[in-house]
Design a protein around this motif. Structure first.
Motif, PDB file in Angstrom:
ATOM      1  N   GLU A  93       0.833  -1.206   0.000  1.00 23.46           N
ATOM      2  CA  GLU A  93       0.000   0.000   0.000  1.00 23.46           C
ATOM      3  C   GLU A  93       0.872   1.262   0.000  1.00 23.46           C
ATOM      4  OE1 GLU A  93      -2.930  -0.382   3.060  1.00 23.46           O
ATOM      5  OE2 GLU A  93      -3.905  -2.074   2.072  1.00 23.46           O
ATOM      6  N   VAL A  94       1.740   1.328  -0.966  1.00 17.93           N
ATOM      7  CA  VAL A  94       2.674   2.441  -1.099  1.00 17.93           C
ATOM      8  C   VAL A  94       1.948   3.628  -1.741  1.00 17.93           C
ATOM      9  CG1 VAL A  94       4.843   3.196  -2.144  1.00 17.93           C
ATOM     10  CG2 VAL A  94       4.568   0.811  -1.387  1.00 17.93           C
ATOM     11  N   ALA A  95       2.055   4.781  -1.145  1.00 22.09           N
ATOM     12  CA  ALA A  95       1.449   5.979  -1.726  1.00 22.09           C
ATOM     13  C   ALA A  95       2.225   6.389  -2.972  1.00 22.09           C
ATOM     14  CB  ALA A  95       1.464   7.118  -0.708  1.00 22.09           C
ATOM     15  N   PRO A  96       1.544   6.945  -3.984  1.00 23.03           N
ATOM     16  CA  PRO A  96       2.263   7.393  -5.176  1.00 23.03           C
ATOM     17  C   PRO A  96       3.423   8.336  -4.857  1.00 23.03           C
ATOM     18  CG  PRO A  96      -0.078   7.393  -5.612  1.00 23.03           C
ATOM     19  CD  PRO A  96       0.076   7.090  -4.143  1.00 23.03           C
ATOM     20  N   ALA A  97       3.265   9.180  -3.865  1.00 27.04           N
ATOM     21  CA  ALA A  97       4.330  10.125  -3.509  1.00 27.04           C
ATOM     22  C   ALA A  97       5.575   9.429  -2.989  1.00 27.04           C
ATOM     23  CB  ALA A  97       3.814  11.118  -2.469  1.00 27.04           C
ATOM     24  N   ASP A  98       5.421   8.193  -2.499  1.00 25.00           N
ATOM     25  CA  ASP A  98       6.553   7.453  -1.940  1.00 25.00           C
ATOM     26  C   ASP A  98       7.070   6.368  -2.880  1.00 25.00           C
ATOM     27  OD1 ASP A  98       6.244   8.895   0.466  1.00 25.00           O
ATOM     28  OD2 ASP A  98       4.734   7.465   1.172  1.00 25.00           O
ATOM     29  N   ALA A  99       6.386   6.171  -4.021  1.00 28.19           N
ATOM     30  CA  ALA A  99       6.648   4.997  -4.849  1.00 28.19           C
ATOM     31  C   ALA A  99       8.025   5.001  -5.498  1.00 28.19           C
ATOM     32  CB  ALA A  99       5.563   4.871  -5.922  1.00 28.19           C
ATOM     33  N   LEU A 100       8.511   6.145  -5.948  1.00 28.45           N
ATOM     34  CA  LEU A 100       9.782   6.167  -6.665  1.00 28.45           C
ATOM     35  C   LEU A 100      10.966   5.802  -5.771  1.00 28.45           C
ATOM     36  CD1 LEU A 100       9.371   9.255  -9.012  1.00 28.45           C
ATOM     37  CD2 LEU A 100       9.052   6.822  -9.530  1.00 28.45           C
ATOM     38  N   ALA A 101      10.786   5.886  -4.460  1.00 35.23           N
ATOM     39  CA  ALA A 101      11.856   5.484  -3.543  1.00 35.23           C
ATOM     40  C   ALA A 101      12.138   3.985  -3.622  1.00 35.23           C
ATOM     41  CB  ALA A 101      11.495   5.875  -2.111  1.00 35.23           C
ATOM     42  N   LEU A 102      11.199   3.215  -4.179  1.00 34.43           N
ATOM     43  CA  LEU A 102      11.383   1.770  -4.306  1.00 34.43           C
ATOM     44  C   LEU A 102      12.198   1.395  -5.537  1.00 34.43           C
ATOM     45  CD1 LEU A 102       9.037   1.925  -2.251  1.00 34.43           C
ATOM     46  CD2 LEU A 102       7.982  -0.011  -3.436  1.00 34.43           C
ATOM     47  N   VAL A 103      12.377   2.328  -6.478  1.00 31.64           N
ATOM     48  CA  VAL A 103      12.951   2.004  -7.786  1.00 31.64           C
ATOM     49  C   VAL A 103      14.475   1.981  -7.726  1.00 31.64           C
ATOM     50  CG1 VAL A 103      13.111   2.686 -10.206  1.00 31.64           C
ATOM     51  CG2 VAL A 103      10.958   3.013  -8.958  1.00 31.64           C
ATOM     52  N   TRP A 176      -1.537   5.735 -16.529  1.00 34.60           N
ATOM     53  CA  TRP A 176      -1.055   5.645 -15.150  1.00 34.60           C
ATOM     54  C   TRP A 176       0.443   5.861 -15.168  1.00 34.60           C
ATOM     55  CZ3 TRP A 176      -3.782   0.461 -13.429  1.00 34.60           C
ATOM     56  CH2 TRP A 176      -5.142   0.712 -13.201  1.00 34.60           C
ATOM     57  N   SER A 177       0.925   6.862 -14.442  1.00 31.72           N
ATOM     58  CA  SER A 177       2.358   7.124 -14.348  1.00 31.72           C
ATOM     59  C   SER A 177       3.054   5.994 -13.603  1.00 31.72           C
ATOM     60  CB  SER A 177       2.596   8.443 -13.619  1.00 31.72           C
ATOM     61  OG  SER A 177       2.212   8.312 -12.247  1.00 31.72           O
ATOM     62  N   VAL A 178       4.371   5.975 -13.660  1.00 39.00           N
ATOM     63  CA  VAL A 178       5.125   4.943 -12.937  1.00 39.00           C
ATOM     64  C   VAL A 178       4.797   4.945 -11.444  1.00 39.00           C
ATOM     65  CG1 VAL A 178       7.455   4.219 -12.243  1.00 39.00           C
ATOM     66  CG2 VAL A 178       6.962   4.739 -14.644  1.00 39.00           C
ATOM     67  N   PRO A 179       4.786   6.100 -10.749  1.00 44.37           N
ATOM     68  CA  PRO A 179       4.409   6.061  -9.327  1.00 44.37           C
ATOM     69  C   PRO A 179       3.011   5.510  -9.097  1.00 44.37           C
ATOM     70  CG  PRO A 179       5.466   8.144  -9.843  1.00 44.37           C
ATOM     71  CD  PRO A 179       5.229   7.450 -11.148  1.00 44.37           C
ATOM     72  N   GLU A 180       2.077   5.844  -9.974  1.00 43.68           N
ATOM     73  CA  GLU A 180       0.711   5.340  -9.821  1.00 43.68           C
ATOM     74  C   GLU A 180       0.642   3.839 -10.061  1.00 43.68           C
ATOM     75  OE1 GLU A 180      -1.798   9.340 -11.132  1.00 43.68           O
ATOM     76  OE2 GLU A 180      -1.030   7.971 -12.679  1.00 43.68           O
ATOM     77  N   VAL A 181       1.425   3.341 -11.020  1.00 48.97           N
ATOM     78  CA  VAL A 181       1.458   1.899 -11.282  1.00 48.97           C
ATOM     79  C   VAL A 181       2.010   1.151 -10.081  1.00 48.97           C
ATOM     80  CG1 VAL A 181       2.641   0.119 -12.625  1.00 48.97           C
ATOM     81  CG2 VAL A 181       1.564   2.052 -13.800  1.00 48.97           C
ATOM     82  N   ILE A 182       3.135   1.632  -9.548  1.00 51.05           N
ATOM     83  CA  ILE A 182       3.734   0.988  -8.378  1.00 51.05           C
ATOM     84  C   ILE A 182       2.747   0.976  -7.222  1.00 51.05           C
ATOM     85  CG2 ILE A 182       5.548   1.197  -6.618  1.00 51.05           C
ATOM     86  CD1 ILE A 182       7.339   2.384  -8.841  1.00 51.05           C
ATOM     87  N   SER A 183       2.103   2.095  -6.977  1.00 49.06           N
ATOM     88  CA  SER A 183       1.142   2.190  -5.886  1.00 49.06           C
ATOM     89  C   SER A 183      -0.012   1.214  -6.087  1.00 49.06           C
ATOM     90  CB  SER A 183       0.616   3.622  -5.786  1.00 49.06           C
ATOM     91  OG  SER A 183      -0.362   3.733  -4.768  1.00 49.06           O
ATOM     92  N   ALA A 184      -0.546   1.138  -7.308  1.00 45.10           N
ATOM     93  CA  ALA A 184      -1.675   0.254  -7.583  1.00 45.10           C
ATOM     94  C   ALA A 184      -1.314  -1.207  -7.366  1.00 45.10           C
ATOM     95  CB  ALA A 184      -2.172   0.471  -9.008  1.00 45.10           C
ATOM     96  N   ILE A 185      -0.130  -1.632  -7.831  1.00 50.40           N
ATOM     97  CA  ILE A 185       0.281  -3.027  -7.642  1.00 50.40           C
ATOM     98  C   ILE A 185       0.426  -3.332  -6.160  1.00 50.40           C
ATOM     99  CG2 ILE A 185       2.085  -4.739  -8.073  1.00 50.40           C
ATOM    100  CD1 ILE A 185       2.692  -3.269 -10.685  1.00 50.40           C
ATOM    101  N   SER A 186       0.935  -2.371  -5.406  1.00 51.65           N
ATOM    102  CA  SER A 186       1.194  -2.608  -3.986  1.00 51.65           C
ATOM    103  C   SER A 186      -0.075  -2.734  -3.159  1.00 51.65           C
ATOM    104  CB  SER A 186       2.078  -1.494  -3.407  1.00 51.65           C
ATOM    105  OG  SER A 186       1.341  -0.292  -3.211  1.00 51.65           O
ATOM    106  N   THR A 187      -1.228  -2.391  -3.728  1.00 50.82           N
ATOM    107  CA  THR A 187      -2.480  -2.627  -3.016  1.00 50.82           C
ATOM    108  C   THR A 187      -2.959  -4.063  -3.167  1.00 50.82           C
ATOM    109  OG1 THR A 187      -3.920  -1.997  -4.876  1.00 50.82           O
ATOM    110  CG2 THR A 187      -3.169  -0.233  -3.402  1.00 50.82           C
ATOM    111  N   ALA A 188      -2.407  -4.773  -4.154  1.00 46.07           N
ATOM    112  CA  ALA A 188      -2.830  -6.151  -4.423  1.00 46.07           C
ATOM    113  C   ALA A 188      -1.853  -7.186  -3.873  1.00 46.07           C
ATOM    114  CB  ALA A 188      -3.000  -6.360  -5.921  1.00 46.07           C
ATOM    115  N   VAL A 189      -0.551  -6.869  -3.927  1.00 44.52           N
ATOM    116  CA  VAL A 189       0.492  -7.786  -3.445  1.00 44.52           C
ATOM    117  C   VAL A 189       1.553  -6.970  -2.726  1.00 44.52           C
ATOM    118  CG1 VAL A 189       0.122  -9.436  -5.337  1.00 44.52           C
ATOM    119  CG2 VAL A 189       1.847  -7.636  -5.584  1.00 44.52           C
TER     120      VAL A 189
END
Length: 236
Positions: A93-103, A176-189
């Motif tokens: 459940e990563v917020a889009p604002a925090d998603a790029l820190a995972l890359v 869906w931007s890269v941060p939005e994609v990362i955030s969306a996937i993180s809500t499922a797995v």
């Protein structure tokens, strides 16, 4: 030390541009219809149907170079060029604002597709696995770390077959931007280090034949060239 009853499979991995070690691949997430023009060419309305996700096995990932085999069971072998996102950290459940820190970094990949099998699966409301998850179906360039390329959110993405421009777009056109994609996937797995995300393809997808020379790239990230081989041959 763990003992296995059969030899464990080798770890799927990609080279990195720094030349130091390899990037281990854990899972491969793919985003479907993440460019409006591509959604329309597939007969869908991007204003009514949002992008969605499917997966490929980790060992479908190979280098986007040399010879890529023409797969069995198809007479409609298609290219779909994509920006690839390589995660160096995980999260839930990563917020889009925090998603790029995972890359950890980025590459350029091709979501290879047995289009005739996909079309048949759609008609029968069946999964796409046979159409998307076959051997060598996810070529990718070496991964470049964020320190080299930053976080690309605009720039040309293109693919040519035998010098003819087939696909052309811009990363800024992602639905869906890269941060939005990362955030969306993180809500499922729970995302994890080593996960790859193929972020979607622009319009112009089309067939390839044995002997075709396929090239492509994303501005500021990477470029590639490979040749389509004959059926049922492993990549060289």
């Amino acid at each position: 030390m763990t003992e296995y009853v059969i030899p464990p499979p080798p770890q799927a991995s990609l080279p990195v541009s720094t030349g130091e070690g390899r990037f281990p691949v854990r899972r491969v997430f793919c985003v479907g219809r993440n460019y409006a023009a591509h959604a329309r060419e597939m007969g869908k309305d991007p204003d009514r149907e949002p992008p969605f996700f499917f997966m490929k096995p980790a060992d479908a990932v190979i280098g986007a170079a040399g010879t890529i085999p023409y797969p069995s069971l198809t007479s409609s072998f298609h290219h779909e060029i994509e920006l690839v996102v390589a995660l160096g950290a995980g999260g839930r459940e990563v917020a889009p604002a925090d998603a790029l820190a995972l890359v950890w970094g980025y590459g350029v990949g091709v979501d290879l597709t047995r289009r005739d099998l996909q079309d048949e699966a759609k008609k029968l409301s069946r999964p796409w696995d046979w159409a998307k998850g076959f051997d060598a179906s996810a070529p990718c360039t070496p991964i470049r770390p964020v320190a080299e390329v930053g976080h690309p959110d605009s720039g040309e993405i293109w693919l040519r077959v035998n010098g003819e421009l087939r696909q052309h777009g811009d990363l800024k056109d992602l639905i869906w931007s890269v941060p939005e994609v990362i955030s969306a996937i993180s809500t499922a797995v729970d995302l994890a280090p080593g996960d790859l995300i193929y972020s979607g393809t622009p319009a112009g997808v089309g067939p390839m034949q044995p002997g075709d020379v396929v090239s492509g790239g994303v501005a500021g990230v990477a470029e590639f060239t490979f040749t389509v081989g004959s059926a049922d041959r492993r990549p060289v």
